[in-house]
Design a protein around this motif. Structure first.
Motif, PDB file in Angstrom:
ATOM      1  N   TRP A 119       0.830  -1.194   0.000  1.00  0.00           N
ATOM      2  CA  TRP A 119       0.000   0.000   0.000  1.00  0.00           C
ATOM      3  C   TRP A 119       0.865   1.245   0.000  1.00  0.00           C
ATOM      4  O   TRP A 119       2.009   1.234   0.450  1.00  0.00           O
ATOM      5  N   ASP A 120       0.290   2.328  -0.490  1.00  0.00           N
ATOM      6  CA  ASP A 120       0.980   3.614  -0.431  1.00  0.00           C
ATOM      7  C   ASP A 120       0.919   4.161   0.988  1.00  0.00           C
ATOM      8  O   ASP A 120      -0.001   3.883   1.745  1.00  0.00           O
ATOM      9  N   SER A 121       1.920   4.959   1.334  1.00  0.00           N
ATOM     10  CA  SER A 121       1.994   5.567   2.661  1.00  0.00           C
ATOM     11  C   SER A 121       1.436   6.981   2.627  1.00  0.00           C
ATOM     12  O   SER A 121       1.686   7.735   1.680  1.00  0.00           O
ATOM     13  N   THR A 122       0.697   7.364   3.660  1.00  0.00           N
ATOM     14  CA  THR A 122       0.169   8.724   3.747  1.00  0.00           C
ATOM     15  C   THR A 122       0.858   9.524   4.851  1.00  0.00           C
ATOM     16  O   THR A 122       0.357  10.558   5.289  1.00  0.00           O
ATOM     17  N   LEU A 123       2.033   9.074   5.287  1.00  0.00           N
ATOM     18  CA  LEU A 123       2.733   9.774   6.364  1.00  0.00           C
ATOM     19  C   LEU A 123       3.186  11.167   5.934  1.00  0.00           C
ATOM     20  O   LEU A 123       3.169  12.107   6.734  1.00  0.00           O
ATOM     21  N   ALA A 124       3.606  11.314   4.670  1.00  0.00           N
ATOM     22  CA  ALA A 124       4.008  12.640   4.196  1.00  0.00           C
ATOM     23  C   ALA A 124       2.802  13.579   4.143  1.00  0.00           C
ATOM     24  O   ALA A 124       2.926  14.776   4.396  1.00  0.00           O
ATOM     25  N   ILE A 125       1.630  13.031   3.823  1.00  0.00           N
ATOM     26  CA  ILE A 125       0.406  13.832   3.838  1.00  0.00           C
ATOM     27  C   ILE A 125       0.095  14.266   5.264  1.00  0.00           C
ATOM     28  O   ILE A 125      -0.281  15.414   5.515  1.00  0.00           O
ATOM     29  N   ASN A 126       0.284  13.354   6.216  1.00  0.00           N
ATOM     30  CA  ASN A 126       0.026  13.694   7.609  1.00  0.00           C
ATOM     31  C   ASN A 126       0.992  14.765   8.116  1.00  0.00           C
ATOM     32  O   ASN A 126       0.644  15.572   8.988  1.00  0.00           O
ATOM     33  N   PHE A 127       2.222  14.757   7.588  1.00  0.00           N
ATOM     34  CA  PHE A 127       3.174  15.817   7.931  1.00  0.00           C
ATOM     35  C   PHE A 127       2.600  17.178   7.539  1.00  0.00           C
ATOM     36  O   PHE A 127       2.643  18.140   8.317  1.00  0.00           O
ATOM     37  N   LEU A 128       2.063  17.259   6.325  1.00  0.00           N
ATOM     38  CA  LEU A 128       1.464  18.512   5.856  1.00  0.00           C
ATOM     39  C   LEU A 128       0.265  18.905   6.715  1.00  0.00           C
ATOM     40  O   LEU A 128       0.079  20.080   7.050  1.00  0.00           O
ATOM     41  N   ILE A 129      -0.542  17.914   7.080  1.00  0.00           N
ATOM     42  CA  ILE A 129      -1.718  18.180   7.916  1.00  0.00           C
ATOM     43  C   ILE A 129      -1.302  18.774   9.254  1.00  0.00           C
ATOM     44  O   ILE A 129      -1.837  19.791   9.700  1.00  0.00           O
ATOM     45  N   GLU A 130      -0.319  18.152   9.900  1.00  0.00           N
ATOM     46  CA  GLU A 130       0.081  18.614  11.229  1.00  0.00           C
ATOM     47  C   GLU A 130       0.739  19.990  11.168  1.00  0.00           C
ATOM     48  O   GLU A 130       0.565  20.811  12.080  1.00  0.00           O
ATOM     49  N   ALA A 131       1.486  20.245  10.093  1.00  0.00           N
ATOM     50  CA  ALA A 131       2.084  21.569   9.933  1.00  0.00           C
ATOM     51  C   ALA A 131       0.988  22.623   9.744  1.00  0.00           C
ATOM     52  O   ALA A 131       1.067  23.731  10.301  1.00  0.00           O
ATOM     53  N   LEU A 132      -0.050  22.288   8.977  1.00  0.00           N
ATOM     54  CA  LEU A 132      -1.163  23.212   8.776  1.00  0.00           C
ATOM     55  C   LEU A 132      -1.948  23.426  10.069  1.00  0.00           C
ATOM     56  O   LEU A 132      -2.359  24.552  10.372  1.00  0.00           O
ATOM     57  N   VAL A 133      -2.153  22.365  10.830  1.00  0.00           N
ATOM     58  CA  VAL A 133      -2.857  22.488  12.105  1.00  0.00           C
ATOM     59  C   VAL A 133      -2.124  23.479  13.012  1.00  0.00           C
ATOM     60  O   VAL A 133      -2.734  24.365  13.628  1.00  0.00           O
ATOM     61  N   ALA A 134      -0.788  23.344  13.078  1.00  0.00           N
ATOM     62  CA  ALA A 134       0.010  24.235  13.918  1.00  0.00           C
ATOM     63  C   ALA A 134      -0.106  25.681  13.445  1.00  0.00           C
ATOM     64  O   ALA A 134      -0.247  26.613  14.258  1.00  0.00           O
ATOM     65  N   ASP A 135      -0.078  25.878  12.122  1.00  0.00           N
ATOM     66  CA  ASP A 135      -0.159  27.231  11.572  1.00  0.00           C
ATOM     67  C   ASP A 135      -1.547  27.826  11.776  1.00  0.00           C
ATOM     68  O   ASP A 135      -1.689  28.991  12.174  1.00  0.00           O
ATOM     69  N   VAL A 136      -2.580  27.037  11.513  1.00  0.00           N
ATOM     70  CA  VAL A 136      -3.953  27.523  11.693  1.00  0.00           C
ATOM     71  C   VAL A 136      -4.196  27.897  13.149  1.00  0.00           C
ATOM     72  O   VAL A 136      -4.792  28.938  13.450  1.00  0.00           O
ATOM     73  N   GLN A 137      -3.702  27.071  14.058  1.00  0.00           N
ATOM     74  CA  GLN A 137      -3.903  27.370  15.479  1.00  0.00           C
ATOM     75  C   GLN A 137      -3.161  28.638  15.886  1.00  0.00           C
ATOM     76  O   GLN A 137      -3.677  29.447  16.662  1.00  0.00           O
ATOM     77  N   SER A 138      -1.952  28.847  15.351  1.00  0.00           N
ATOM     78  CA  SER A 138      -1.194  30.051  15.693  1.00  0.00           C
ATOM     79  C   SER A 138      -1.888  31.309  15.173  1.00  0.00           C
ATOM     80  O   SER A 138      -1.796  32.374  15.781  1.00  0.00           O
ATOM     81  N   ARG A 139      -2.592  31.181  14.043  1.00  0.00           N
ATOM     82  CA  ARG A 139      -3.314  32.317  13.481  1.00  0.00           C
ATOM     83  C   ARG A 139      -4.636  32.570  14.206  1.00  0.00           C
ATOM     84  O   ARG A 139      -5.225  33.632  14.060  1.00  0.00           O
ATOM     85  N   SER A 140      -5.109  31.561  14.939  1.00  0.00           N
ATOM     86  CA  SER A 140      -6.398  31.667  15.634  1.00  0.00           C
ATOM     87  C   SER A 140      -6.204  31.427  17.127  1.00  0.00           C
ATOM     88  O   SER A 140      -7.066  30.843  17.787  1.00  0.00           O
ATOM     89  N   SER A 141      -5.070  31.878  17.665  1.00  0.00           N
ATOM     90  CA  SER A 141      -4.689  31.518  19.034  1.00  0.00           C
ATOM     91  C   SER A 141      -5.728  31.918  20.076  1.00  0.00           C
ATOM     92  O   SER A 141      -6.075  31.118  20.953  1.00  0.00           O
ATOM     93  N   ASP A 142      -6.237  33.148  19.999  1.00  0.00           N
ATOM     94  CA  ASP A 142      -7.216  33.600  21.006  1.00  0.00           C
ATOM     95  C   ASP A 142      -8.508  32.805  20.901  1.00  0.00           C
ATOM     96  O   ASP A 142      -9.046  32.326  21.907  1.00  0.00           O
TER      97      ASP A 142
END
Length: 286
Positions: free
Chosen positions: A241-264
């Motif tokens: 099967w193909d791996s989606t770990l690199a996709i999850n890397f992008l997801i987690e990086a986006l989660v961190a960025d979105v949260q930093s932009r919406s911190s309050d």
């Protein structure tokens, strides 16, 4: 150089250098996922309504020796994109290497190559889009990527409101499509083998005015033609099967960025969530 680059990427990169006829031919090739490129040069010229010399000139502008050389590259690219995951079982490996070591090497390479191809400006644009509470977010994955969509949804719904995980059954999609508009963002995950239902959903969502954010593999899902933003991740590993770990890397990086932009806002939501969890314990059985 063309031995390593994908034909689809070369066509997009060279657009500004092409003549009107060459751009017309390029559009025909891209619209059909390069499949028309497997036709004879005469048939391709008829389909694209261009001359045979135009096809040869385009091939040379992309760095190929001629049409047959470009066609070989197209054939290899389509073969890799359409390769059945189970066919990987026949790939010989070095039995002296432990699977864990081989897998680590493959996954590390996938993440590194995904980062190398990542457009940071587009990443920032998507993070800003997803952190804007005026946009309602919808998420959906395919048979393999459904877990990625669910993971992203779990984080986004804590950070901000108006986040919906679409039902896996296509029969339930029309109700969600009904509510989509120009303020909606549909986040789709689609890797080979690409799913026709997801492509149709993306098409209908765009007609409703929604913005598509696509997560796909190196070869690119057909949904790319509907997507305003696209992240291509490397997925090949020594597995069936193909791996989606690199996709999850992008997801987690986006989660961190979105949260930093919406911190309050996210801090208030998390605090409220913790309070609800504490108060709801009375409903749990001991």
């Amino acid at each position: 150089m063309h031995k390593k680059a994908l034909v689809r990427d070369l066509l997009k990169e060279k657009q500004t250098e092409l003549t009107a006829a060459e751009r017309k031919l390029s559009a025909v090739l891209l619209d059909d996922q390069l499949l028309t490129g497997l036709q004879s040069i005469t048939r391709l010229a008829e389909l694209a309504e261009v001359s045979s010399p135009t096809i040869i000139r385009l091939a040379r502008k992309l760095g190929f020796d001629g049409f047959s050389d470009m066609q070989d590259a197209i054939r290899d690219e389509i073969g890799a994109r359409m390769k059945k995951p189970l066919a990987k079982l026949d790939t010989p490996g070095d039995s002296s290497d432990h699977m864990v070591s081989r897998f680590i090497q493959a996954v590390s390479g996938n993440v590194n190559r995904t980062i190398e191809r990542l457009d940071l400006a587009e990443f920032d644009e998507v993070a800003a889009l997803l952190s804007d509470p005026s946009h309602r977010l919808y998420l959906l994955g395919g048979r393999i990527t459904r877990s990625n969509a669910h993971y992203f949804f779990n984080h986004l719904q804590i950070i901000r409101p108006q986040v919906t995980l679409l039902d896996s059954s296509p029969s339930a999609w029309p109700q969600s499509l009904l509510d989509m508009d120009a303020g909606s963002v549909l986040i789709v995950f689609d890797i080979r083998r690409y799913e026709k239902e997801l492509e149709k959903l993306a098409d209908l969502a765009v007609k409703q005015g929604a913005t598509i954010v696509l997560f796909t593999d190196a070869w690119g899902s057909p949904i790319e033609k509907h997507a305003r933003h696209c992240f291509r991740a490397m997925v090949e590993v020594p597995s069936s099967w193909d791996s989606t770990l690199a996709i999850n890397f992008l997801i987690e990086a986006l989660v961190a960025d979105v949260q930093s932009r919406s911190s309050d806002q996210s801090a208030e939501r998390i605090a409220a969530l913790e309070q609800m969890i504490g108060e709801s314990r009375i409903f749990r059985s001991n």
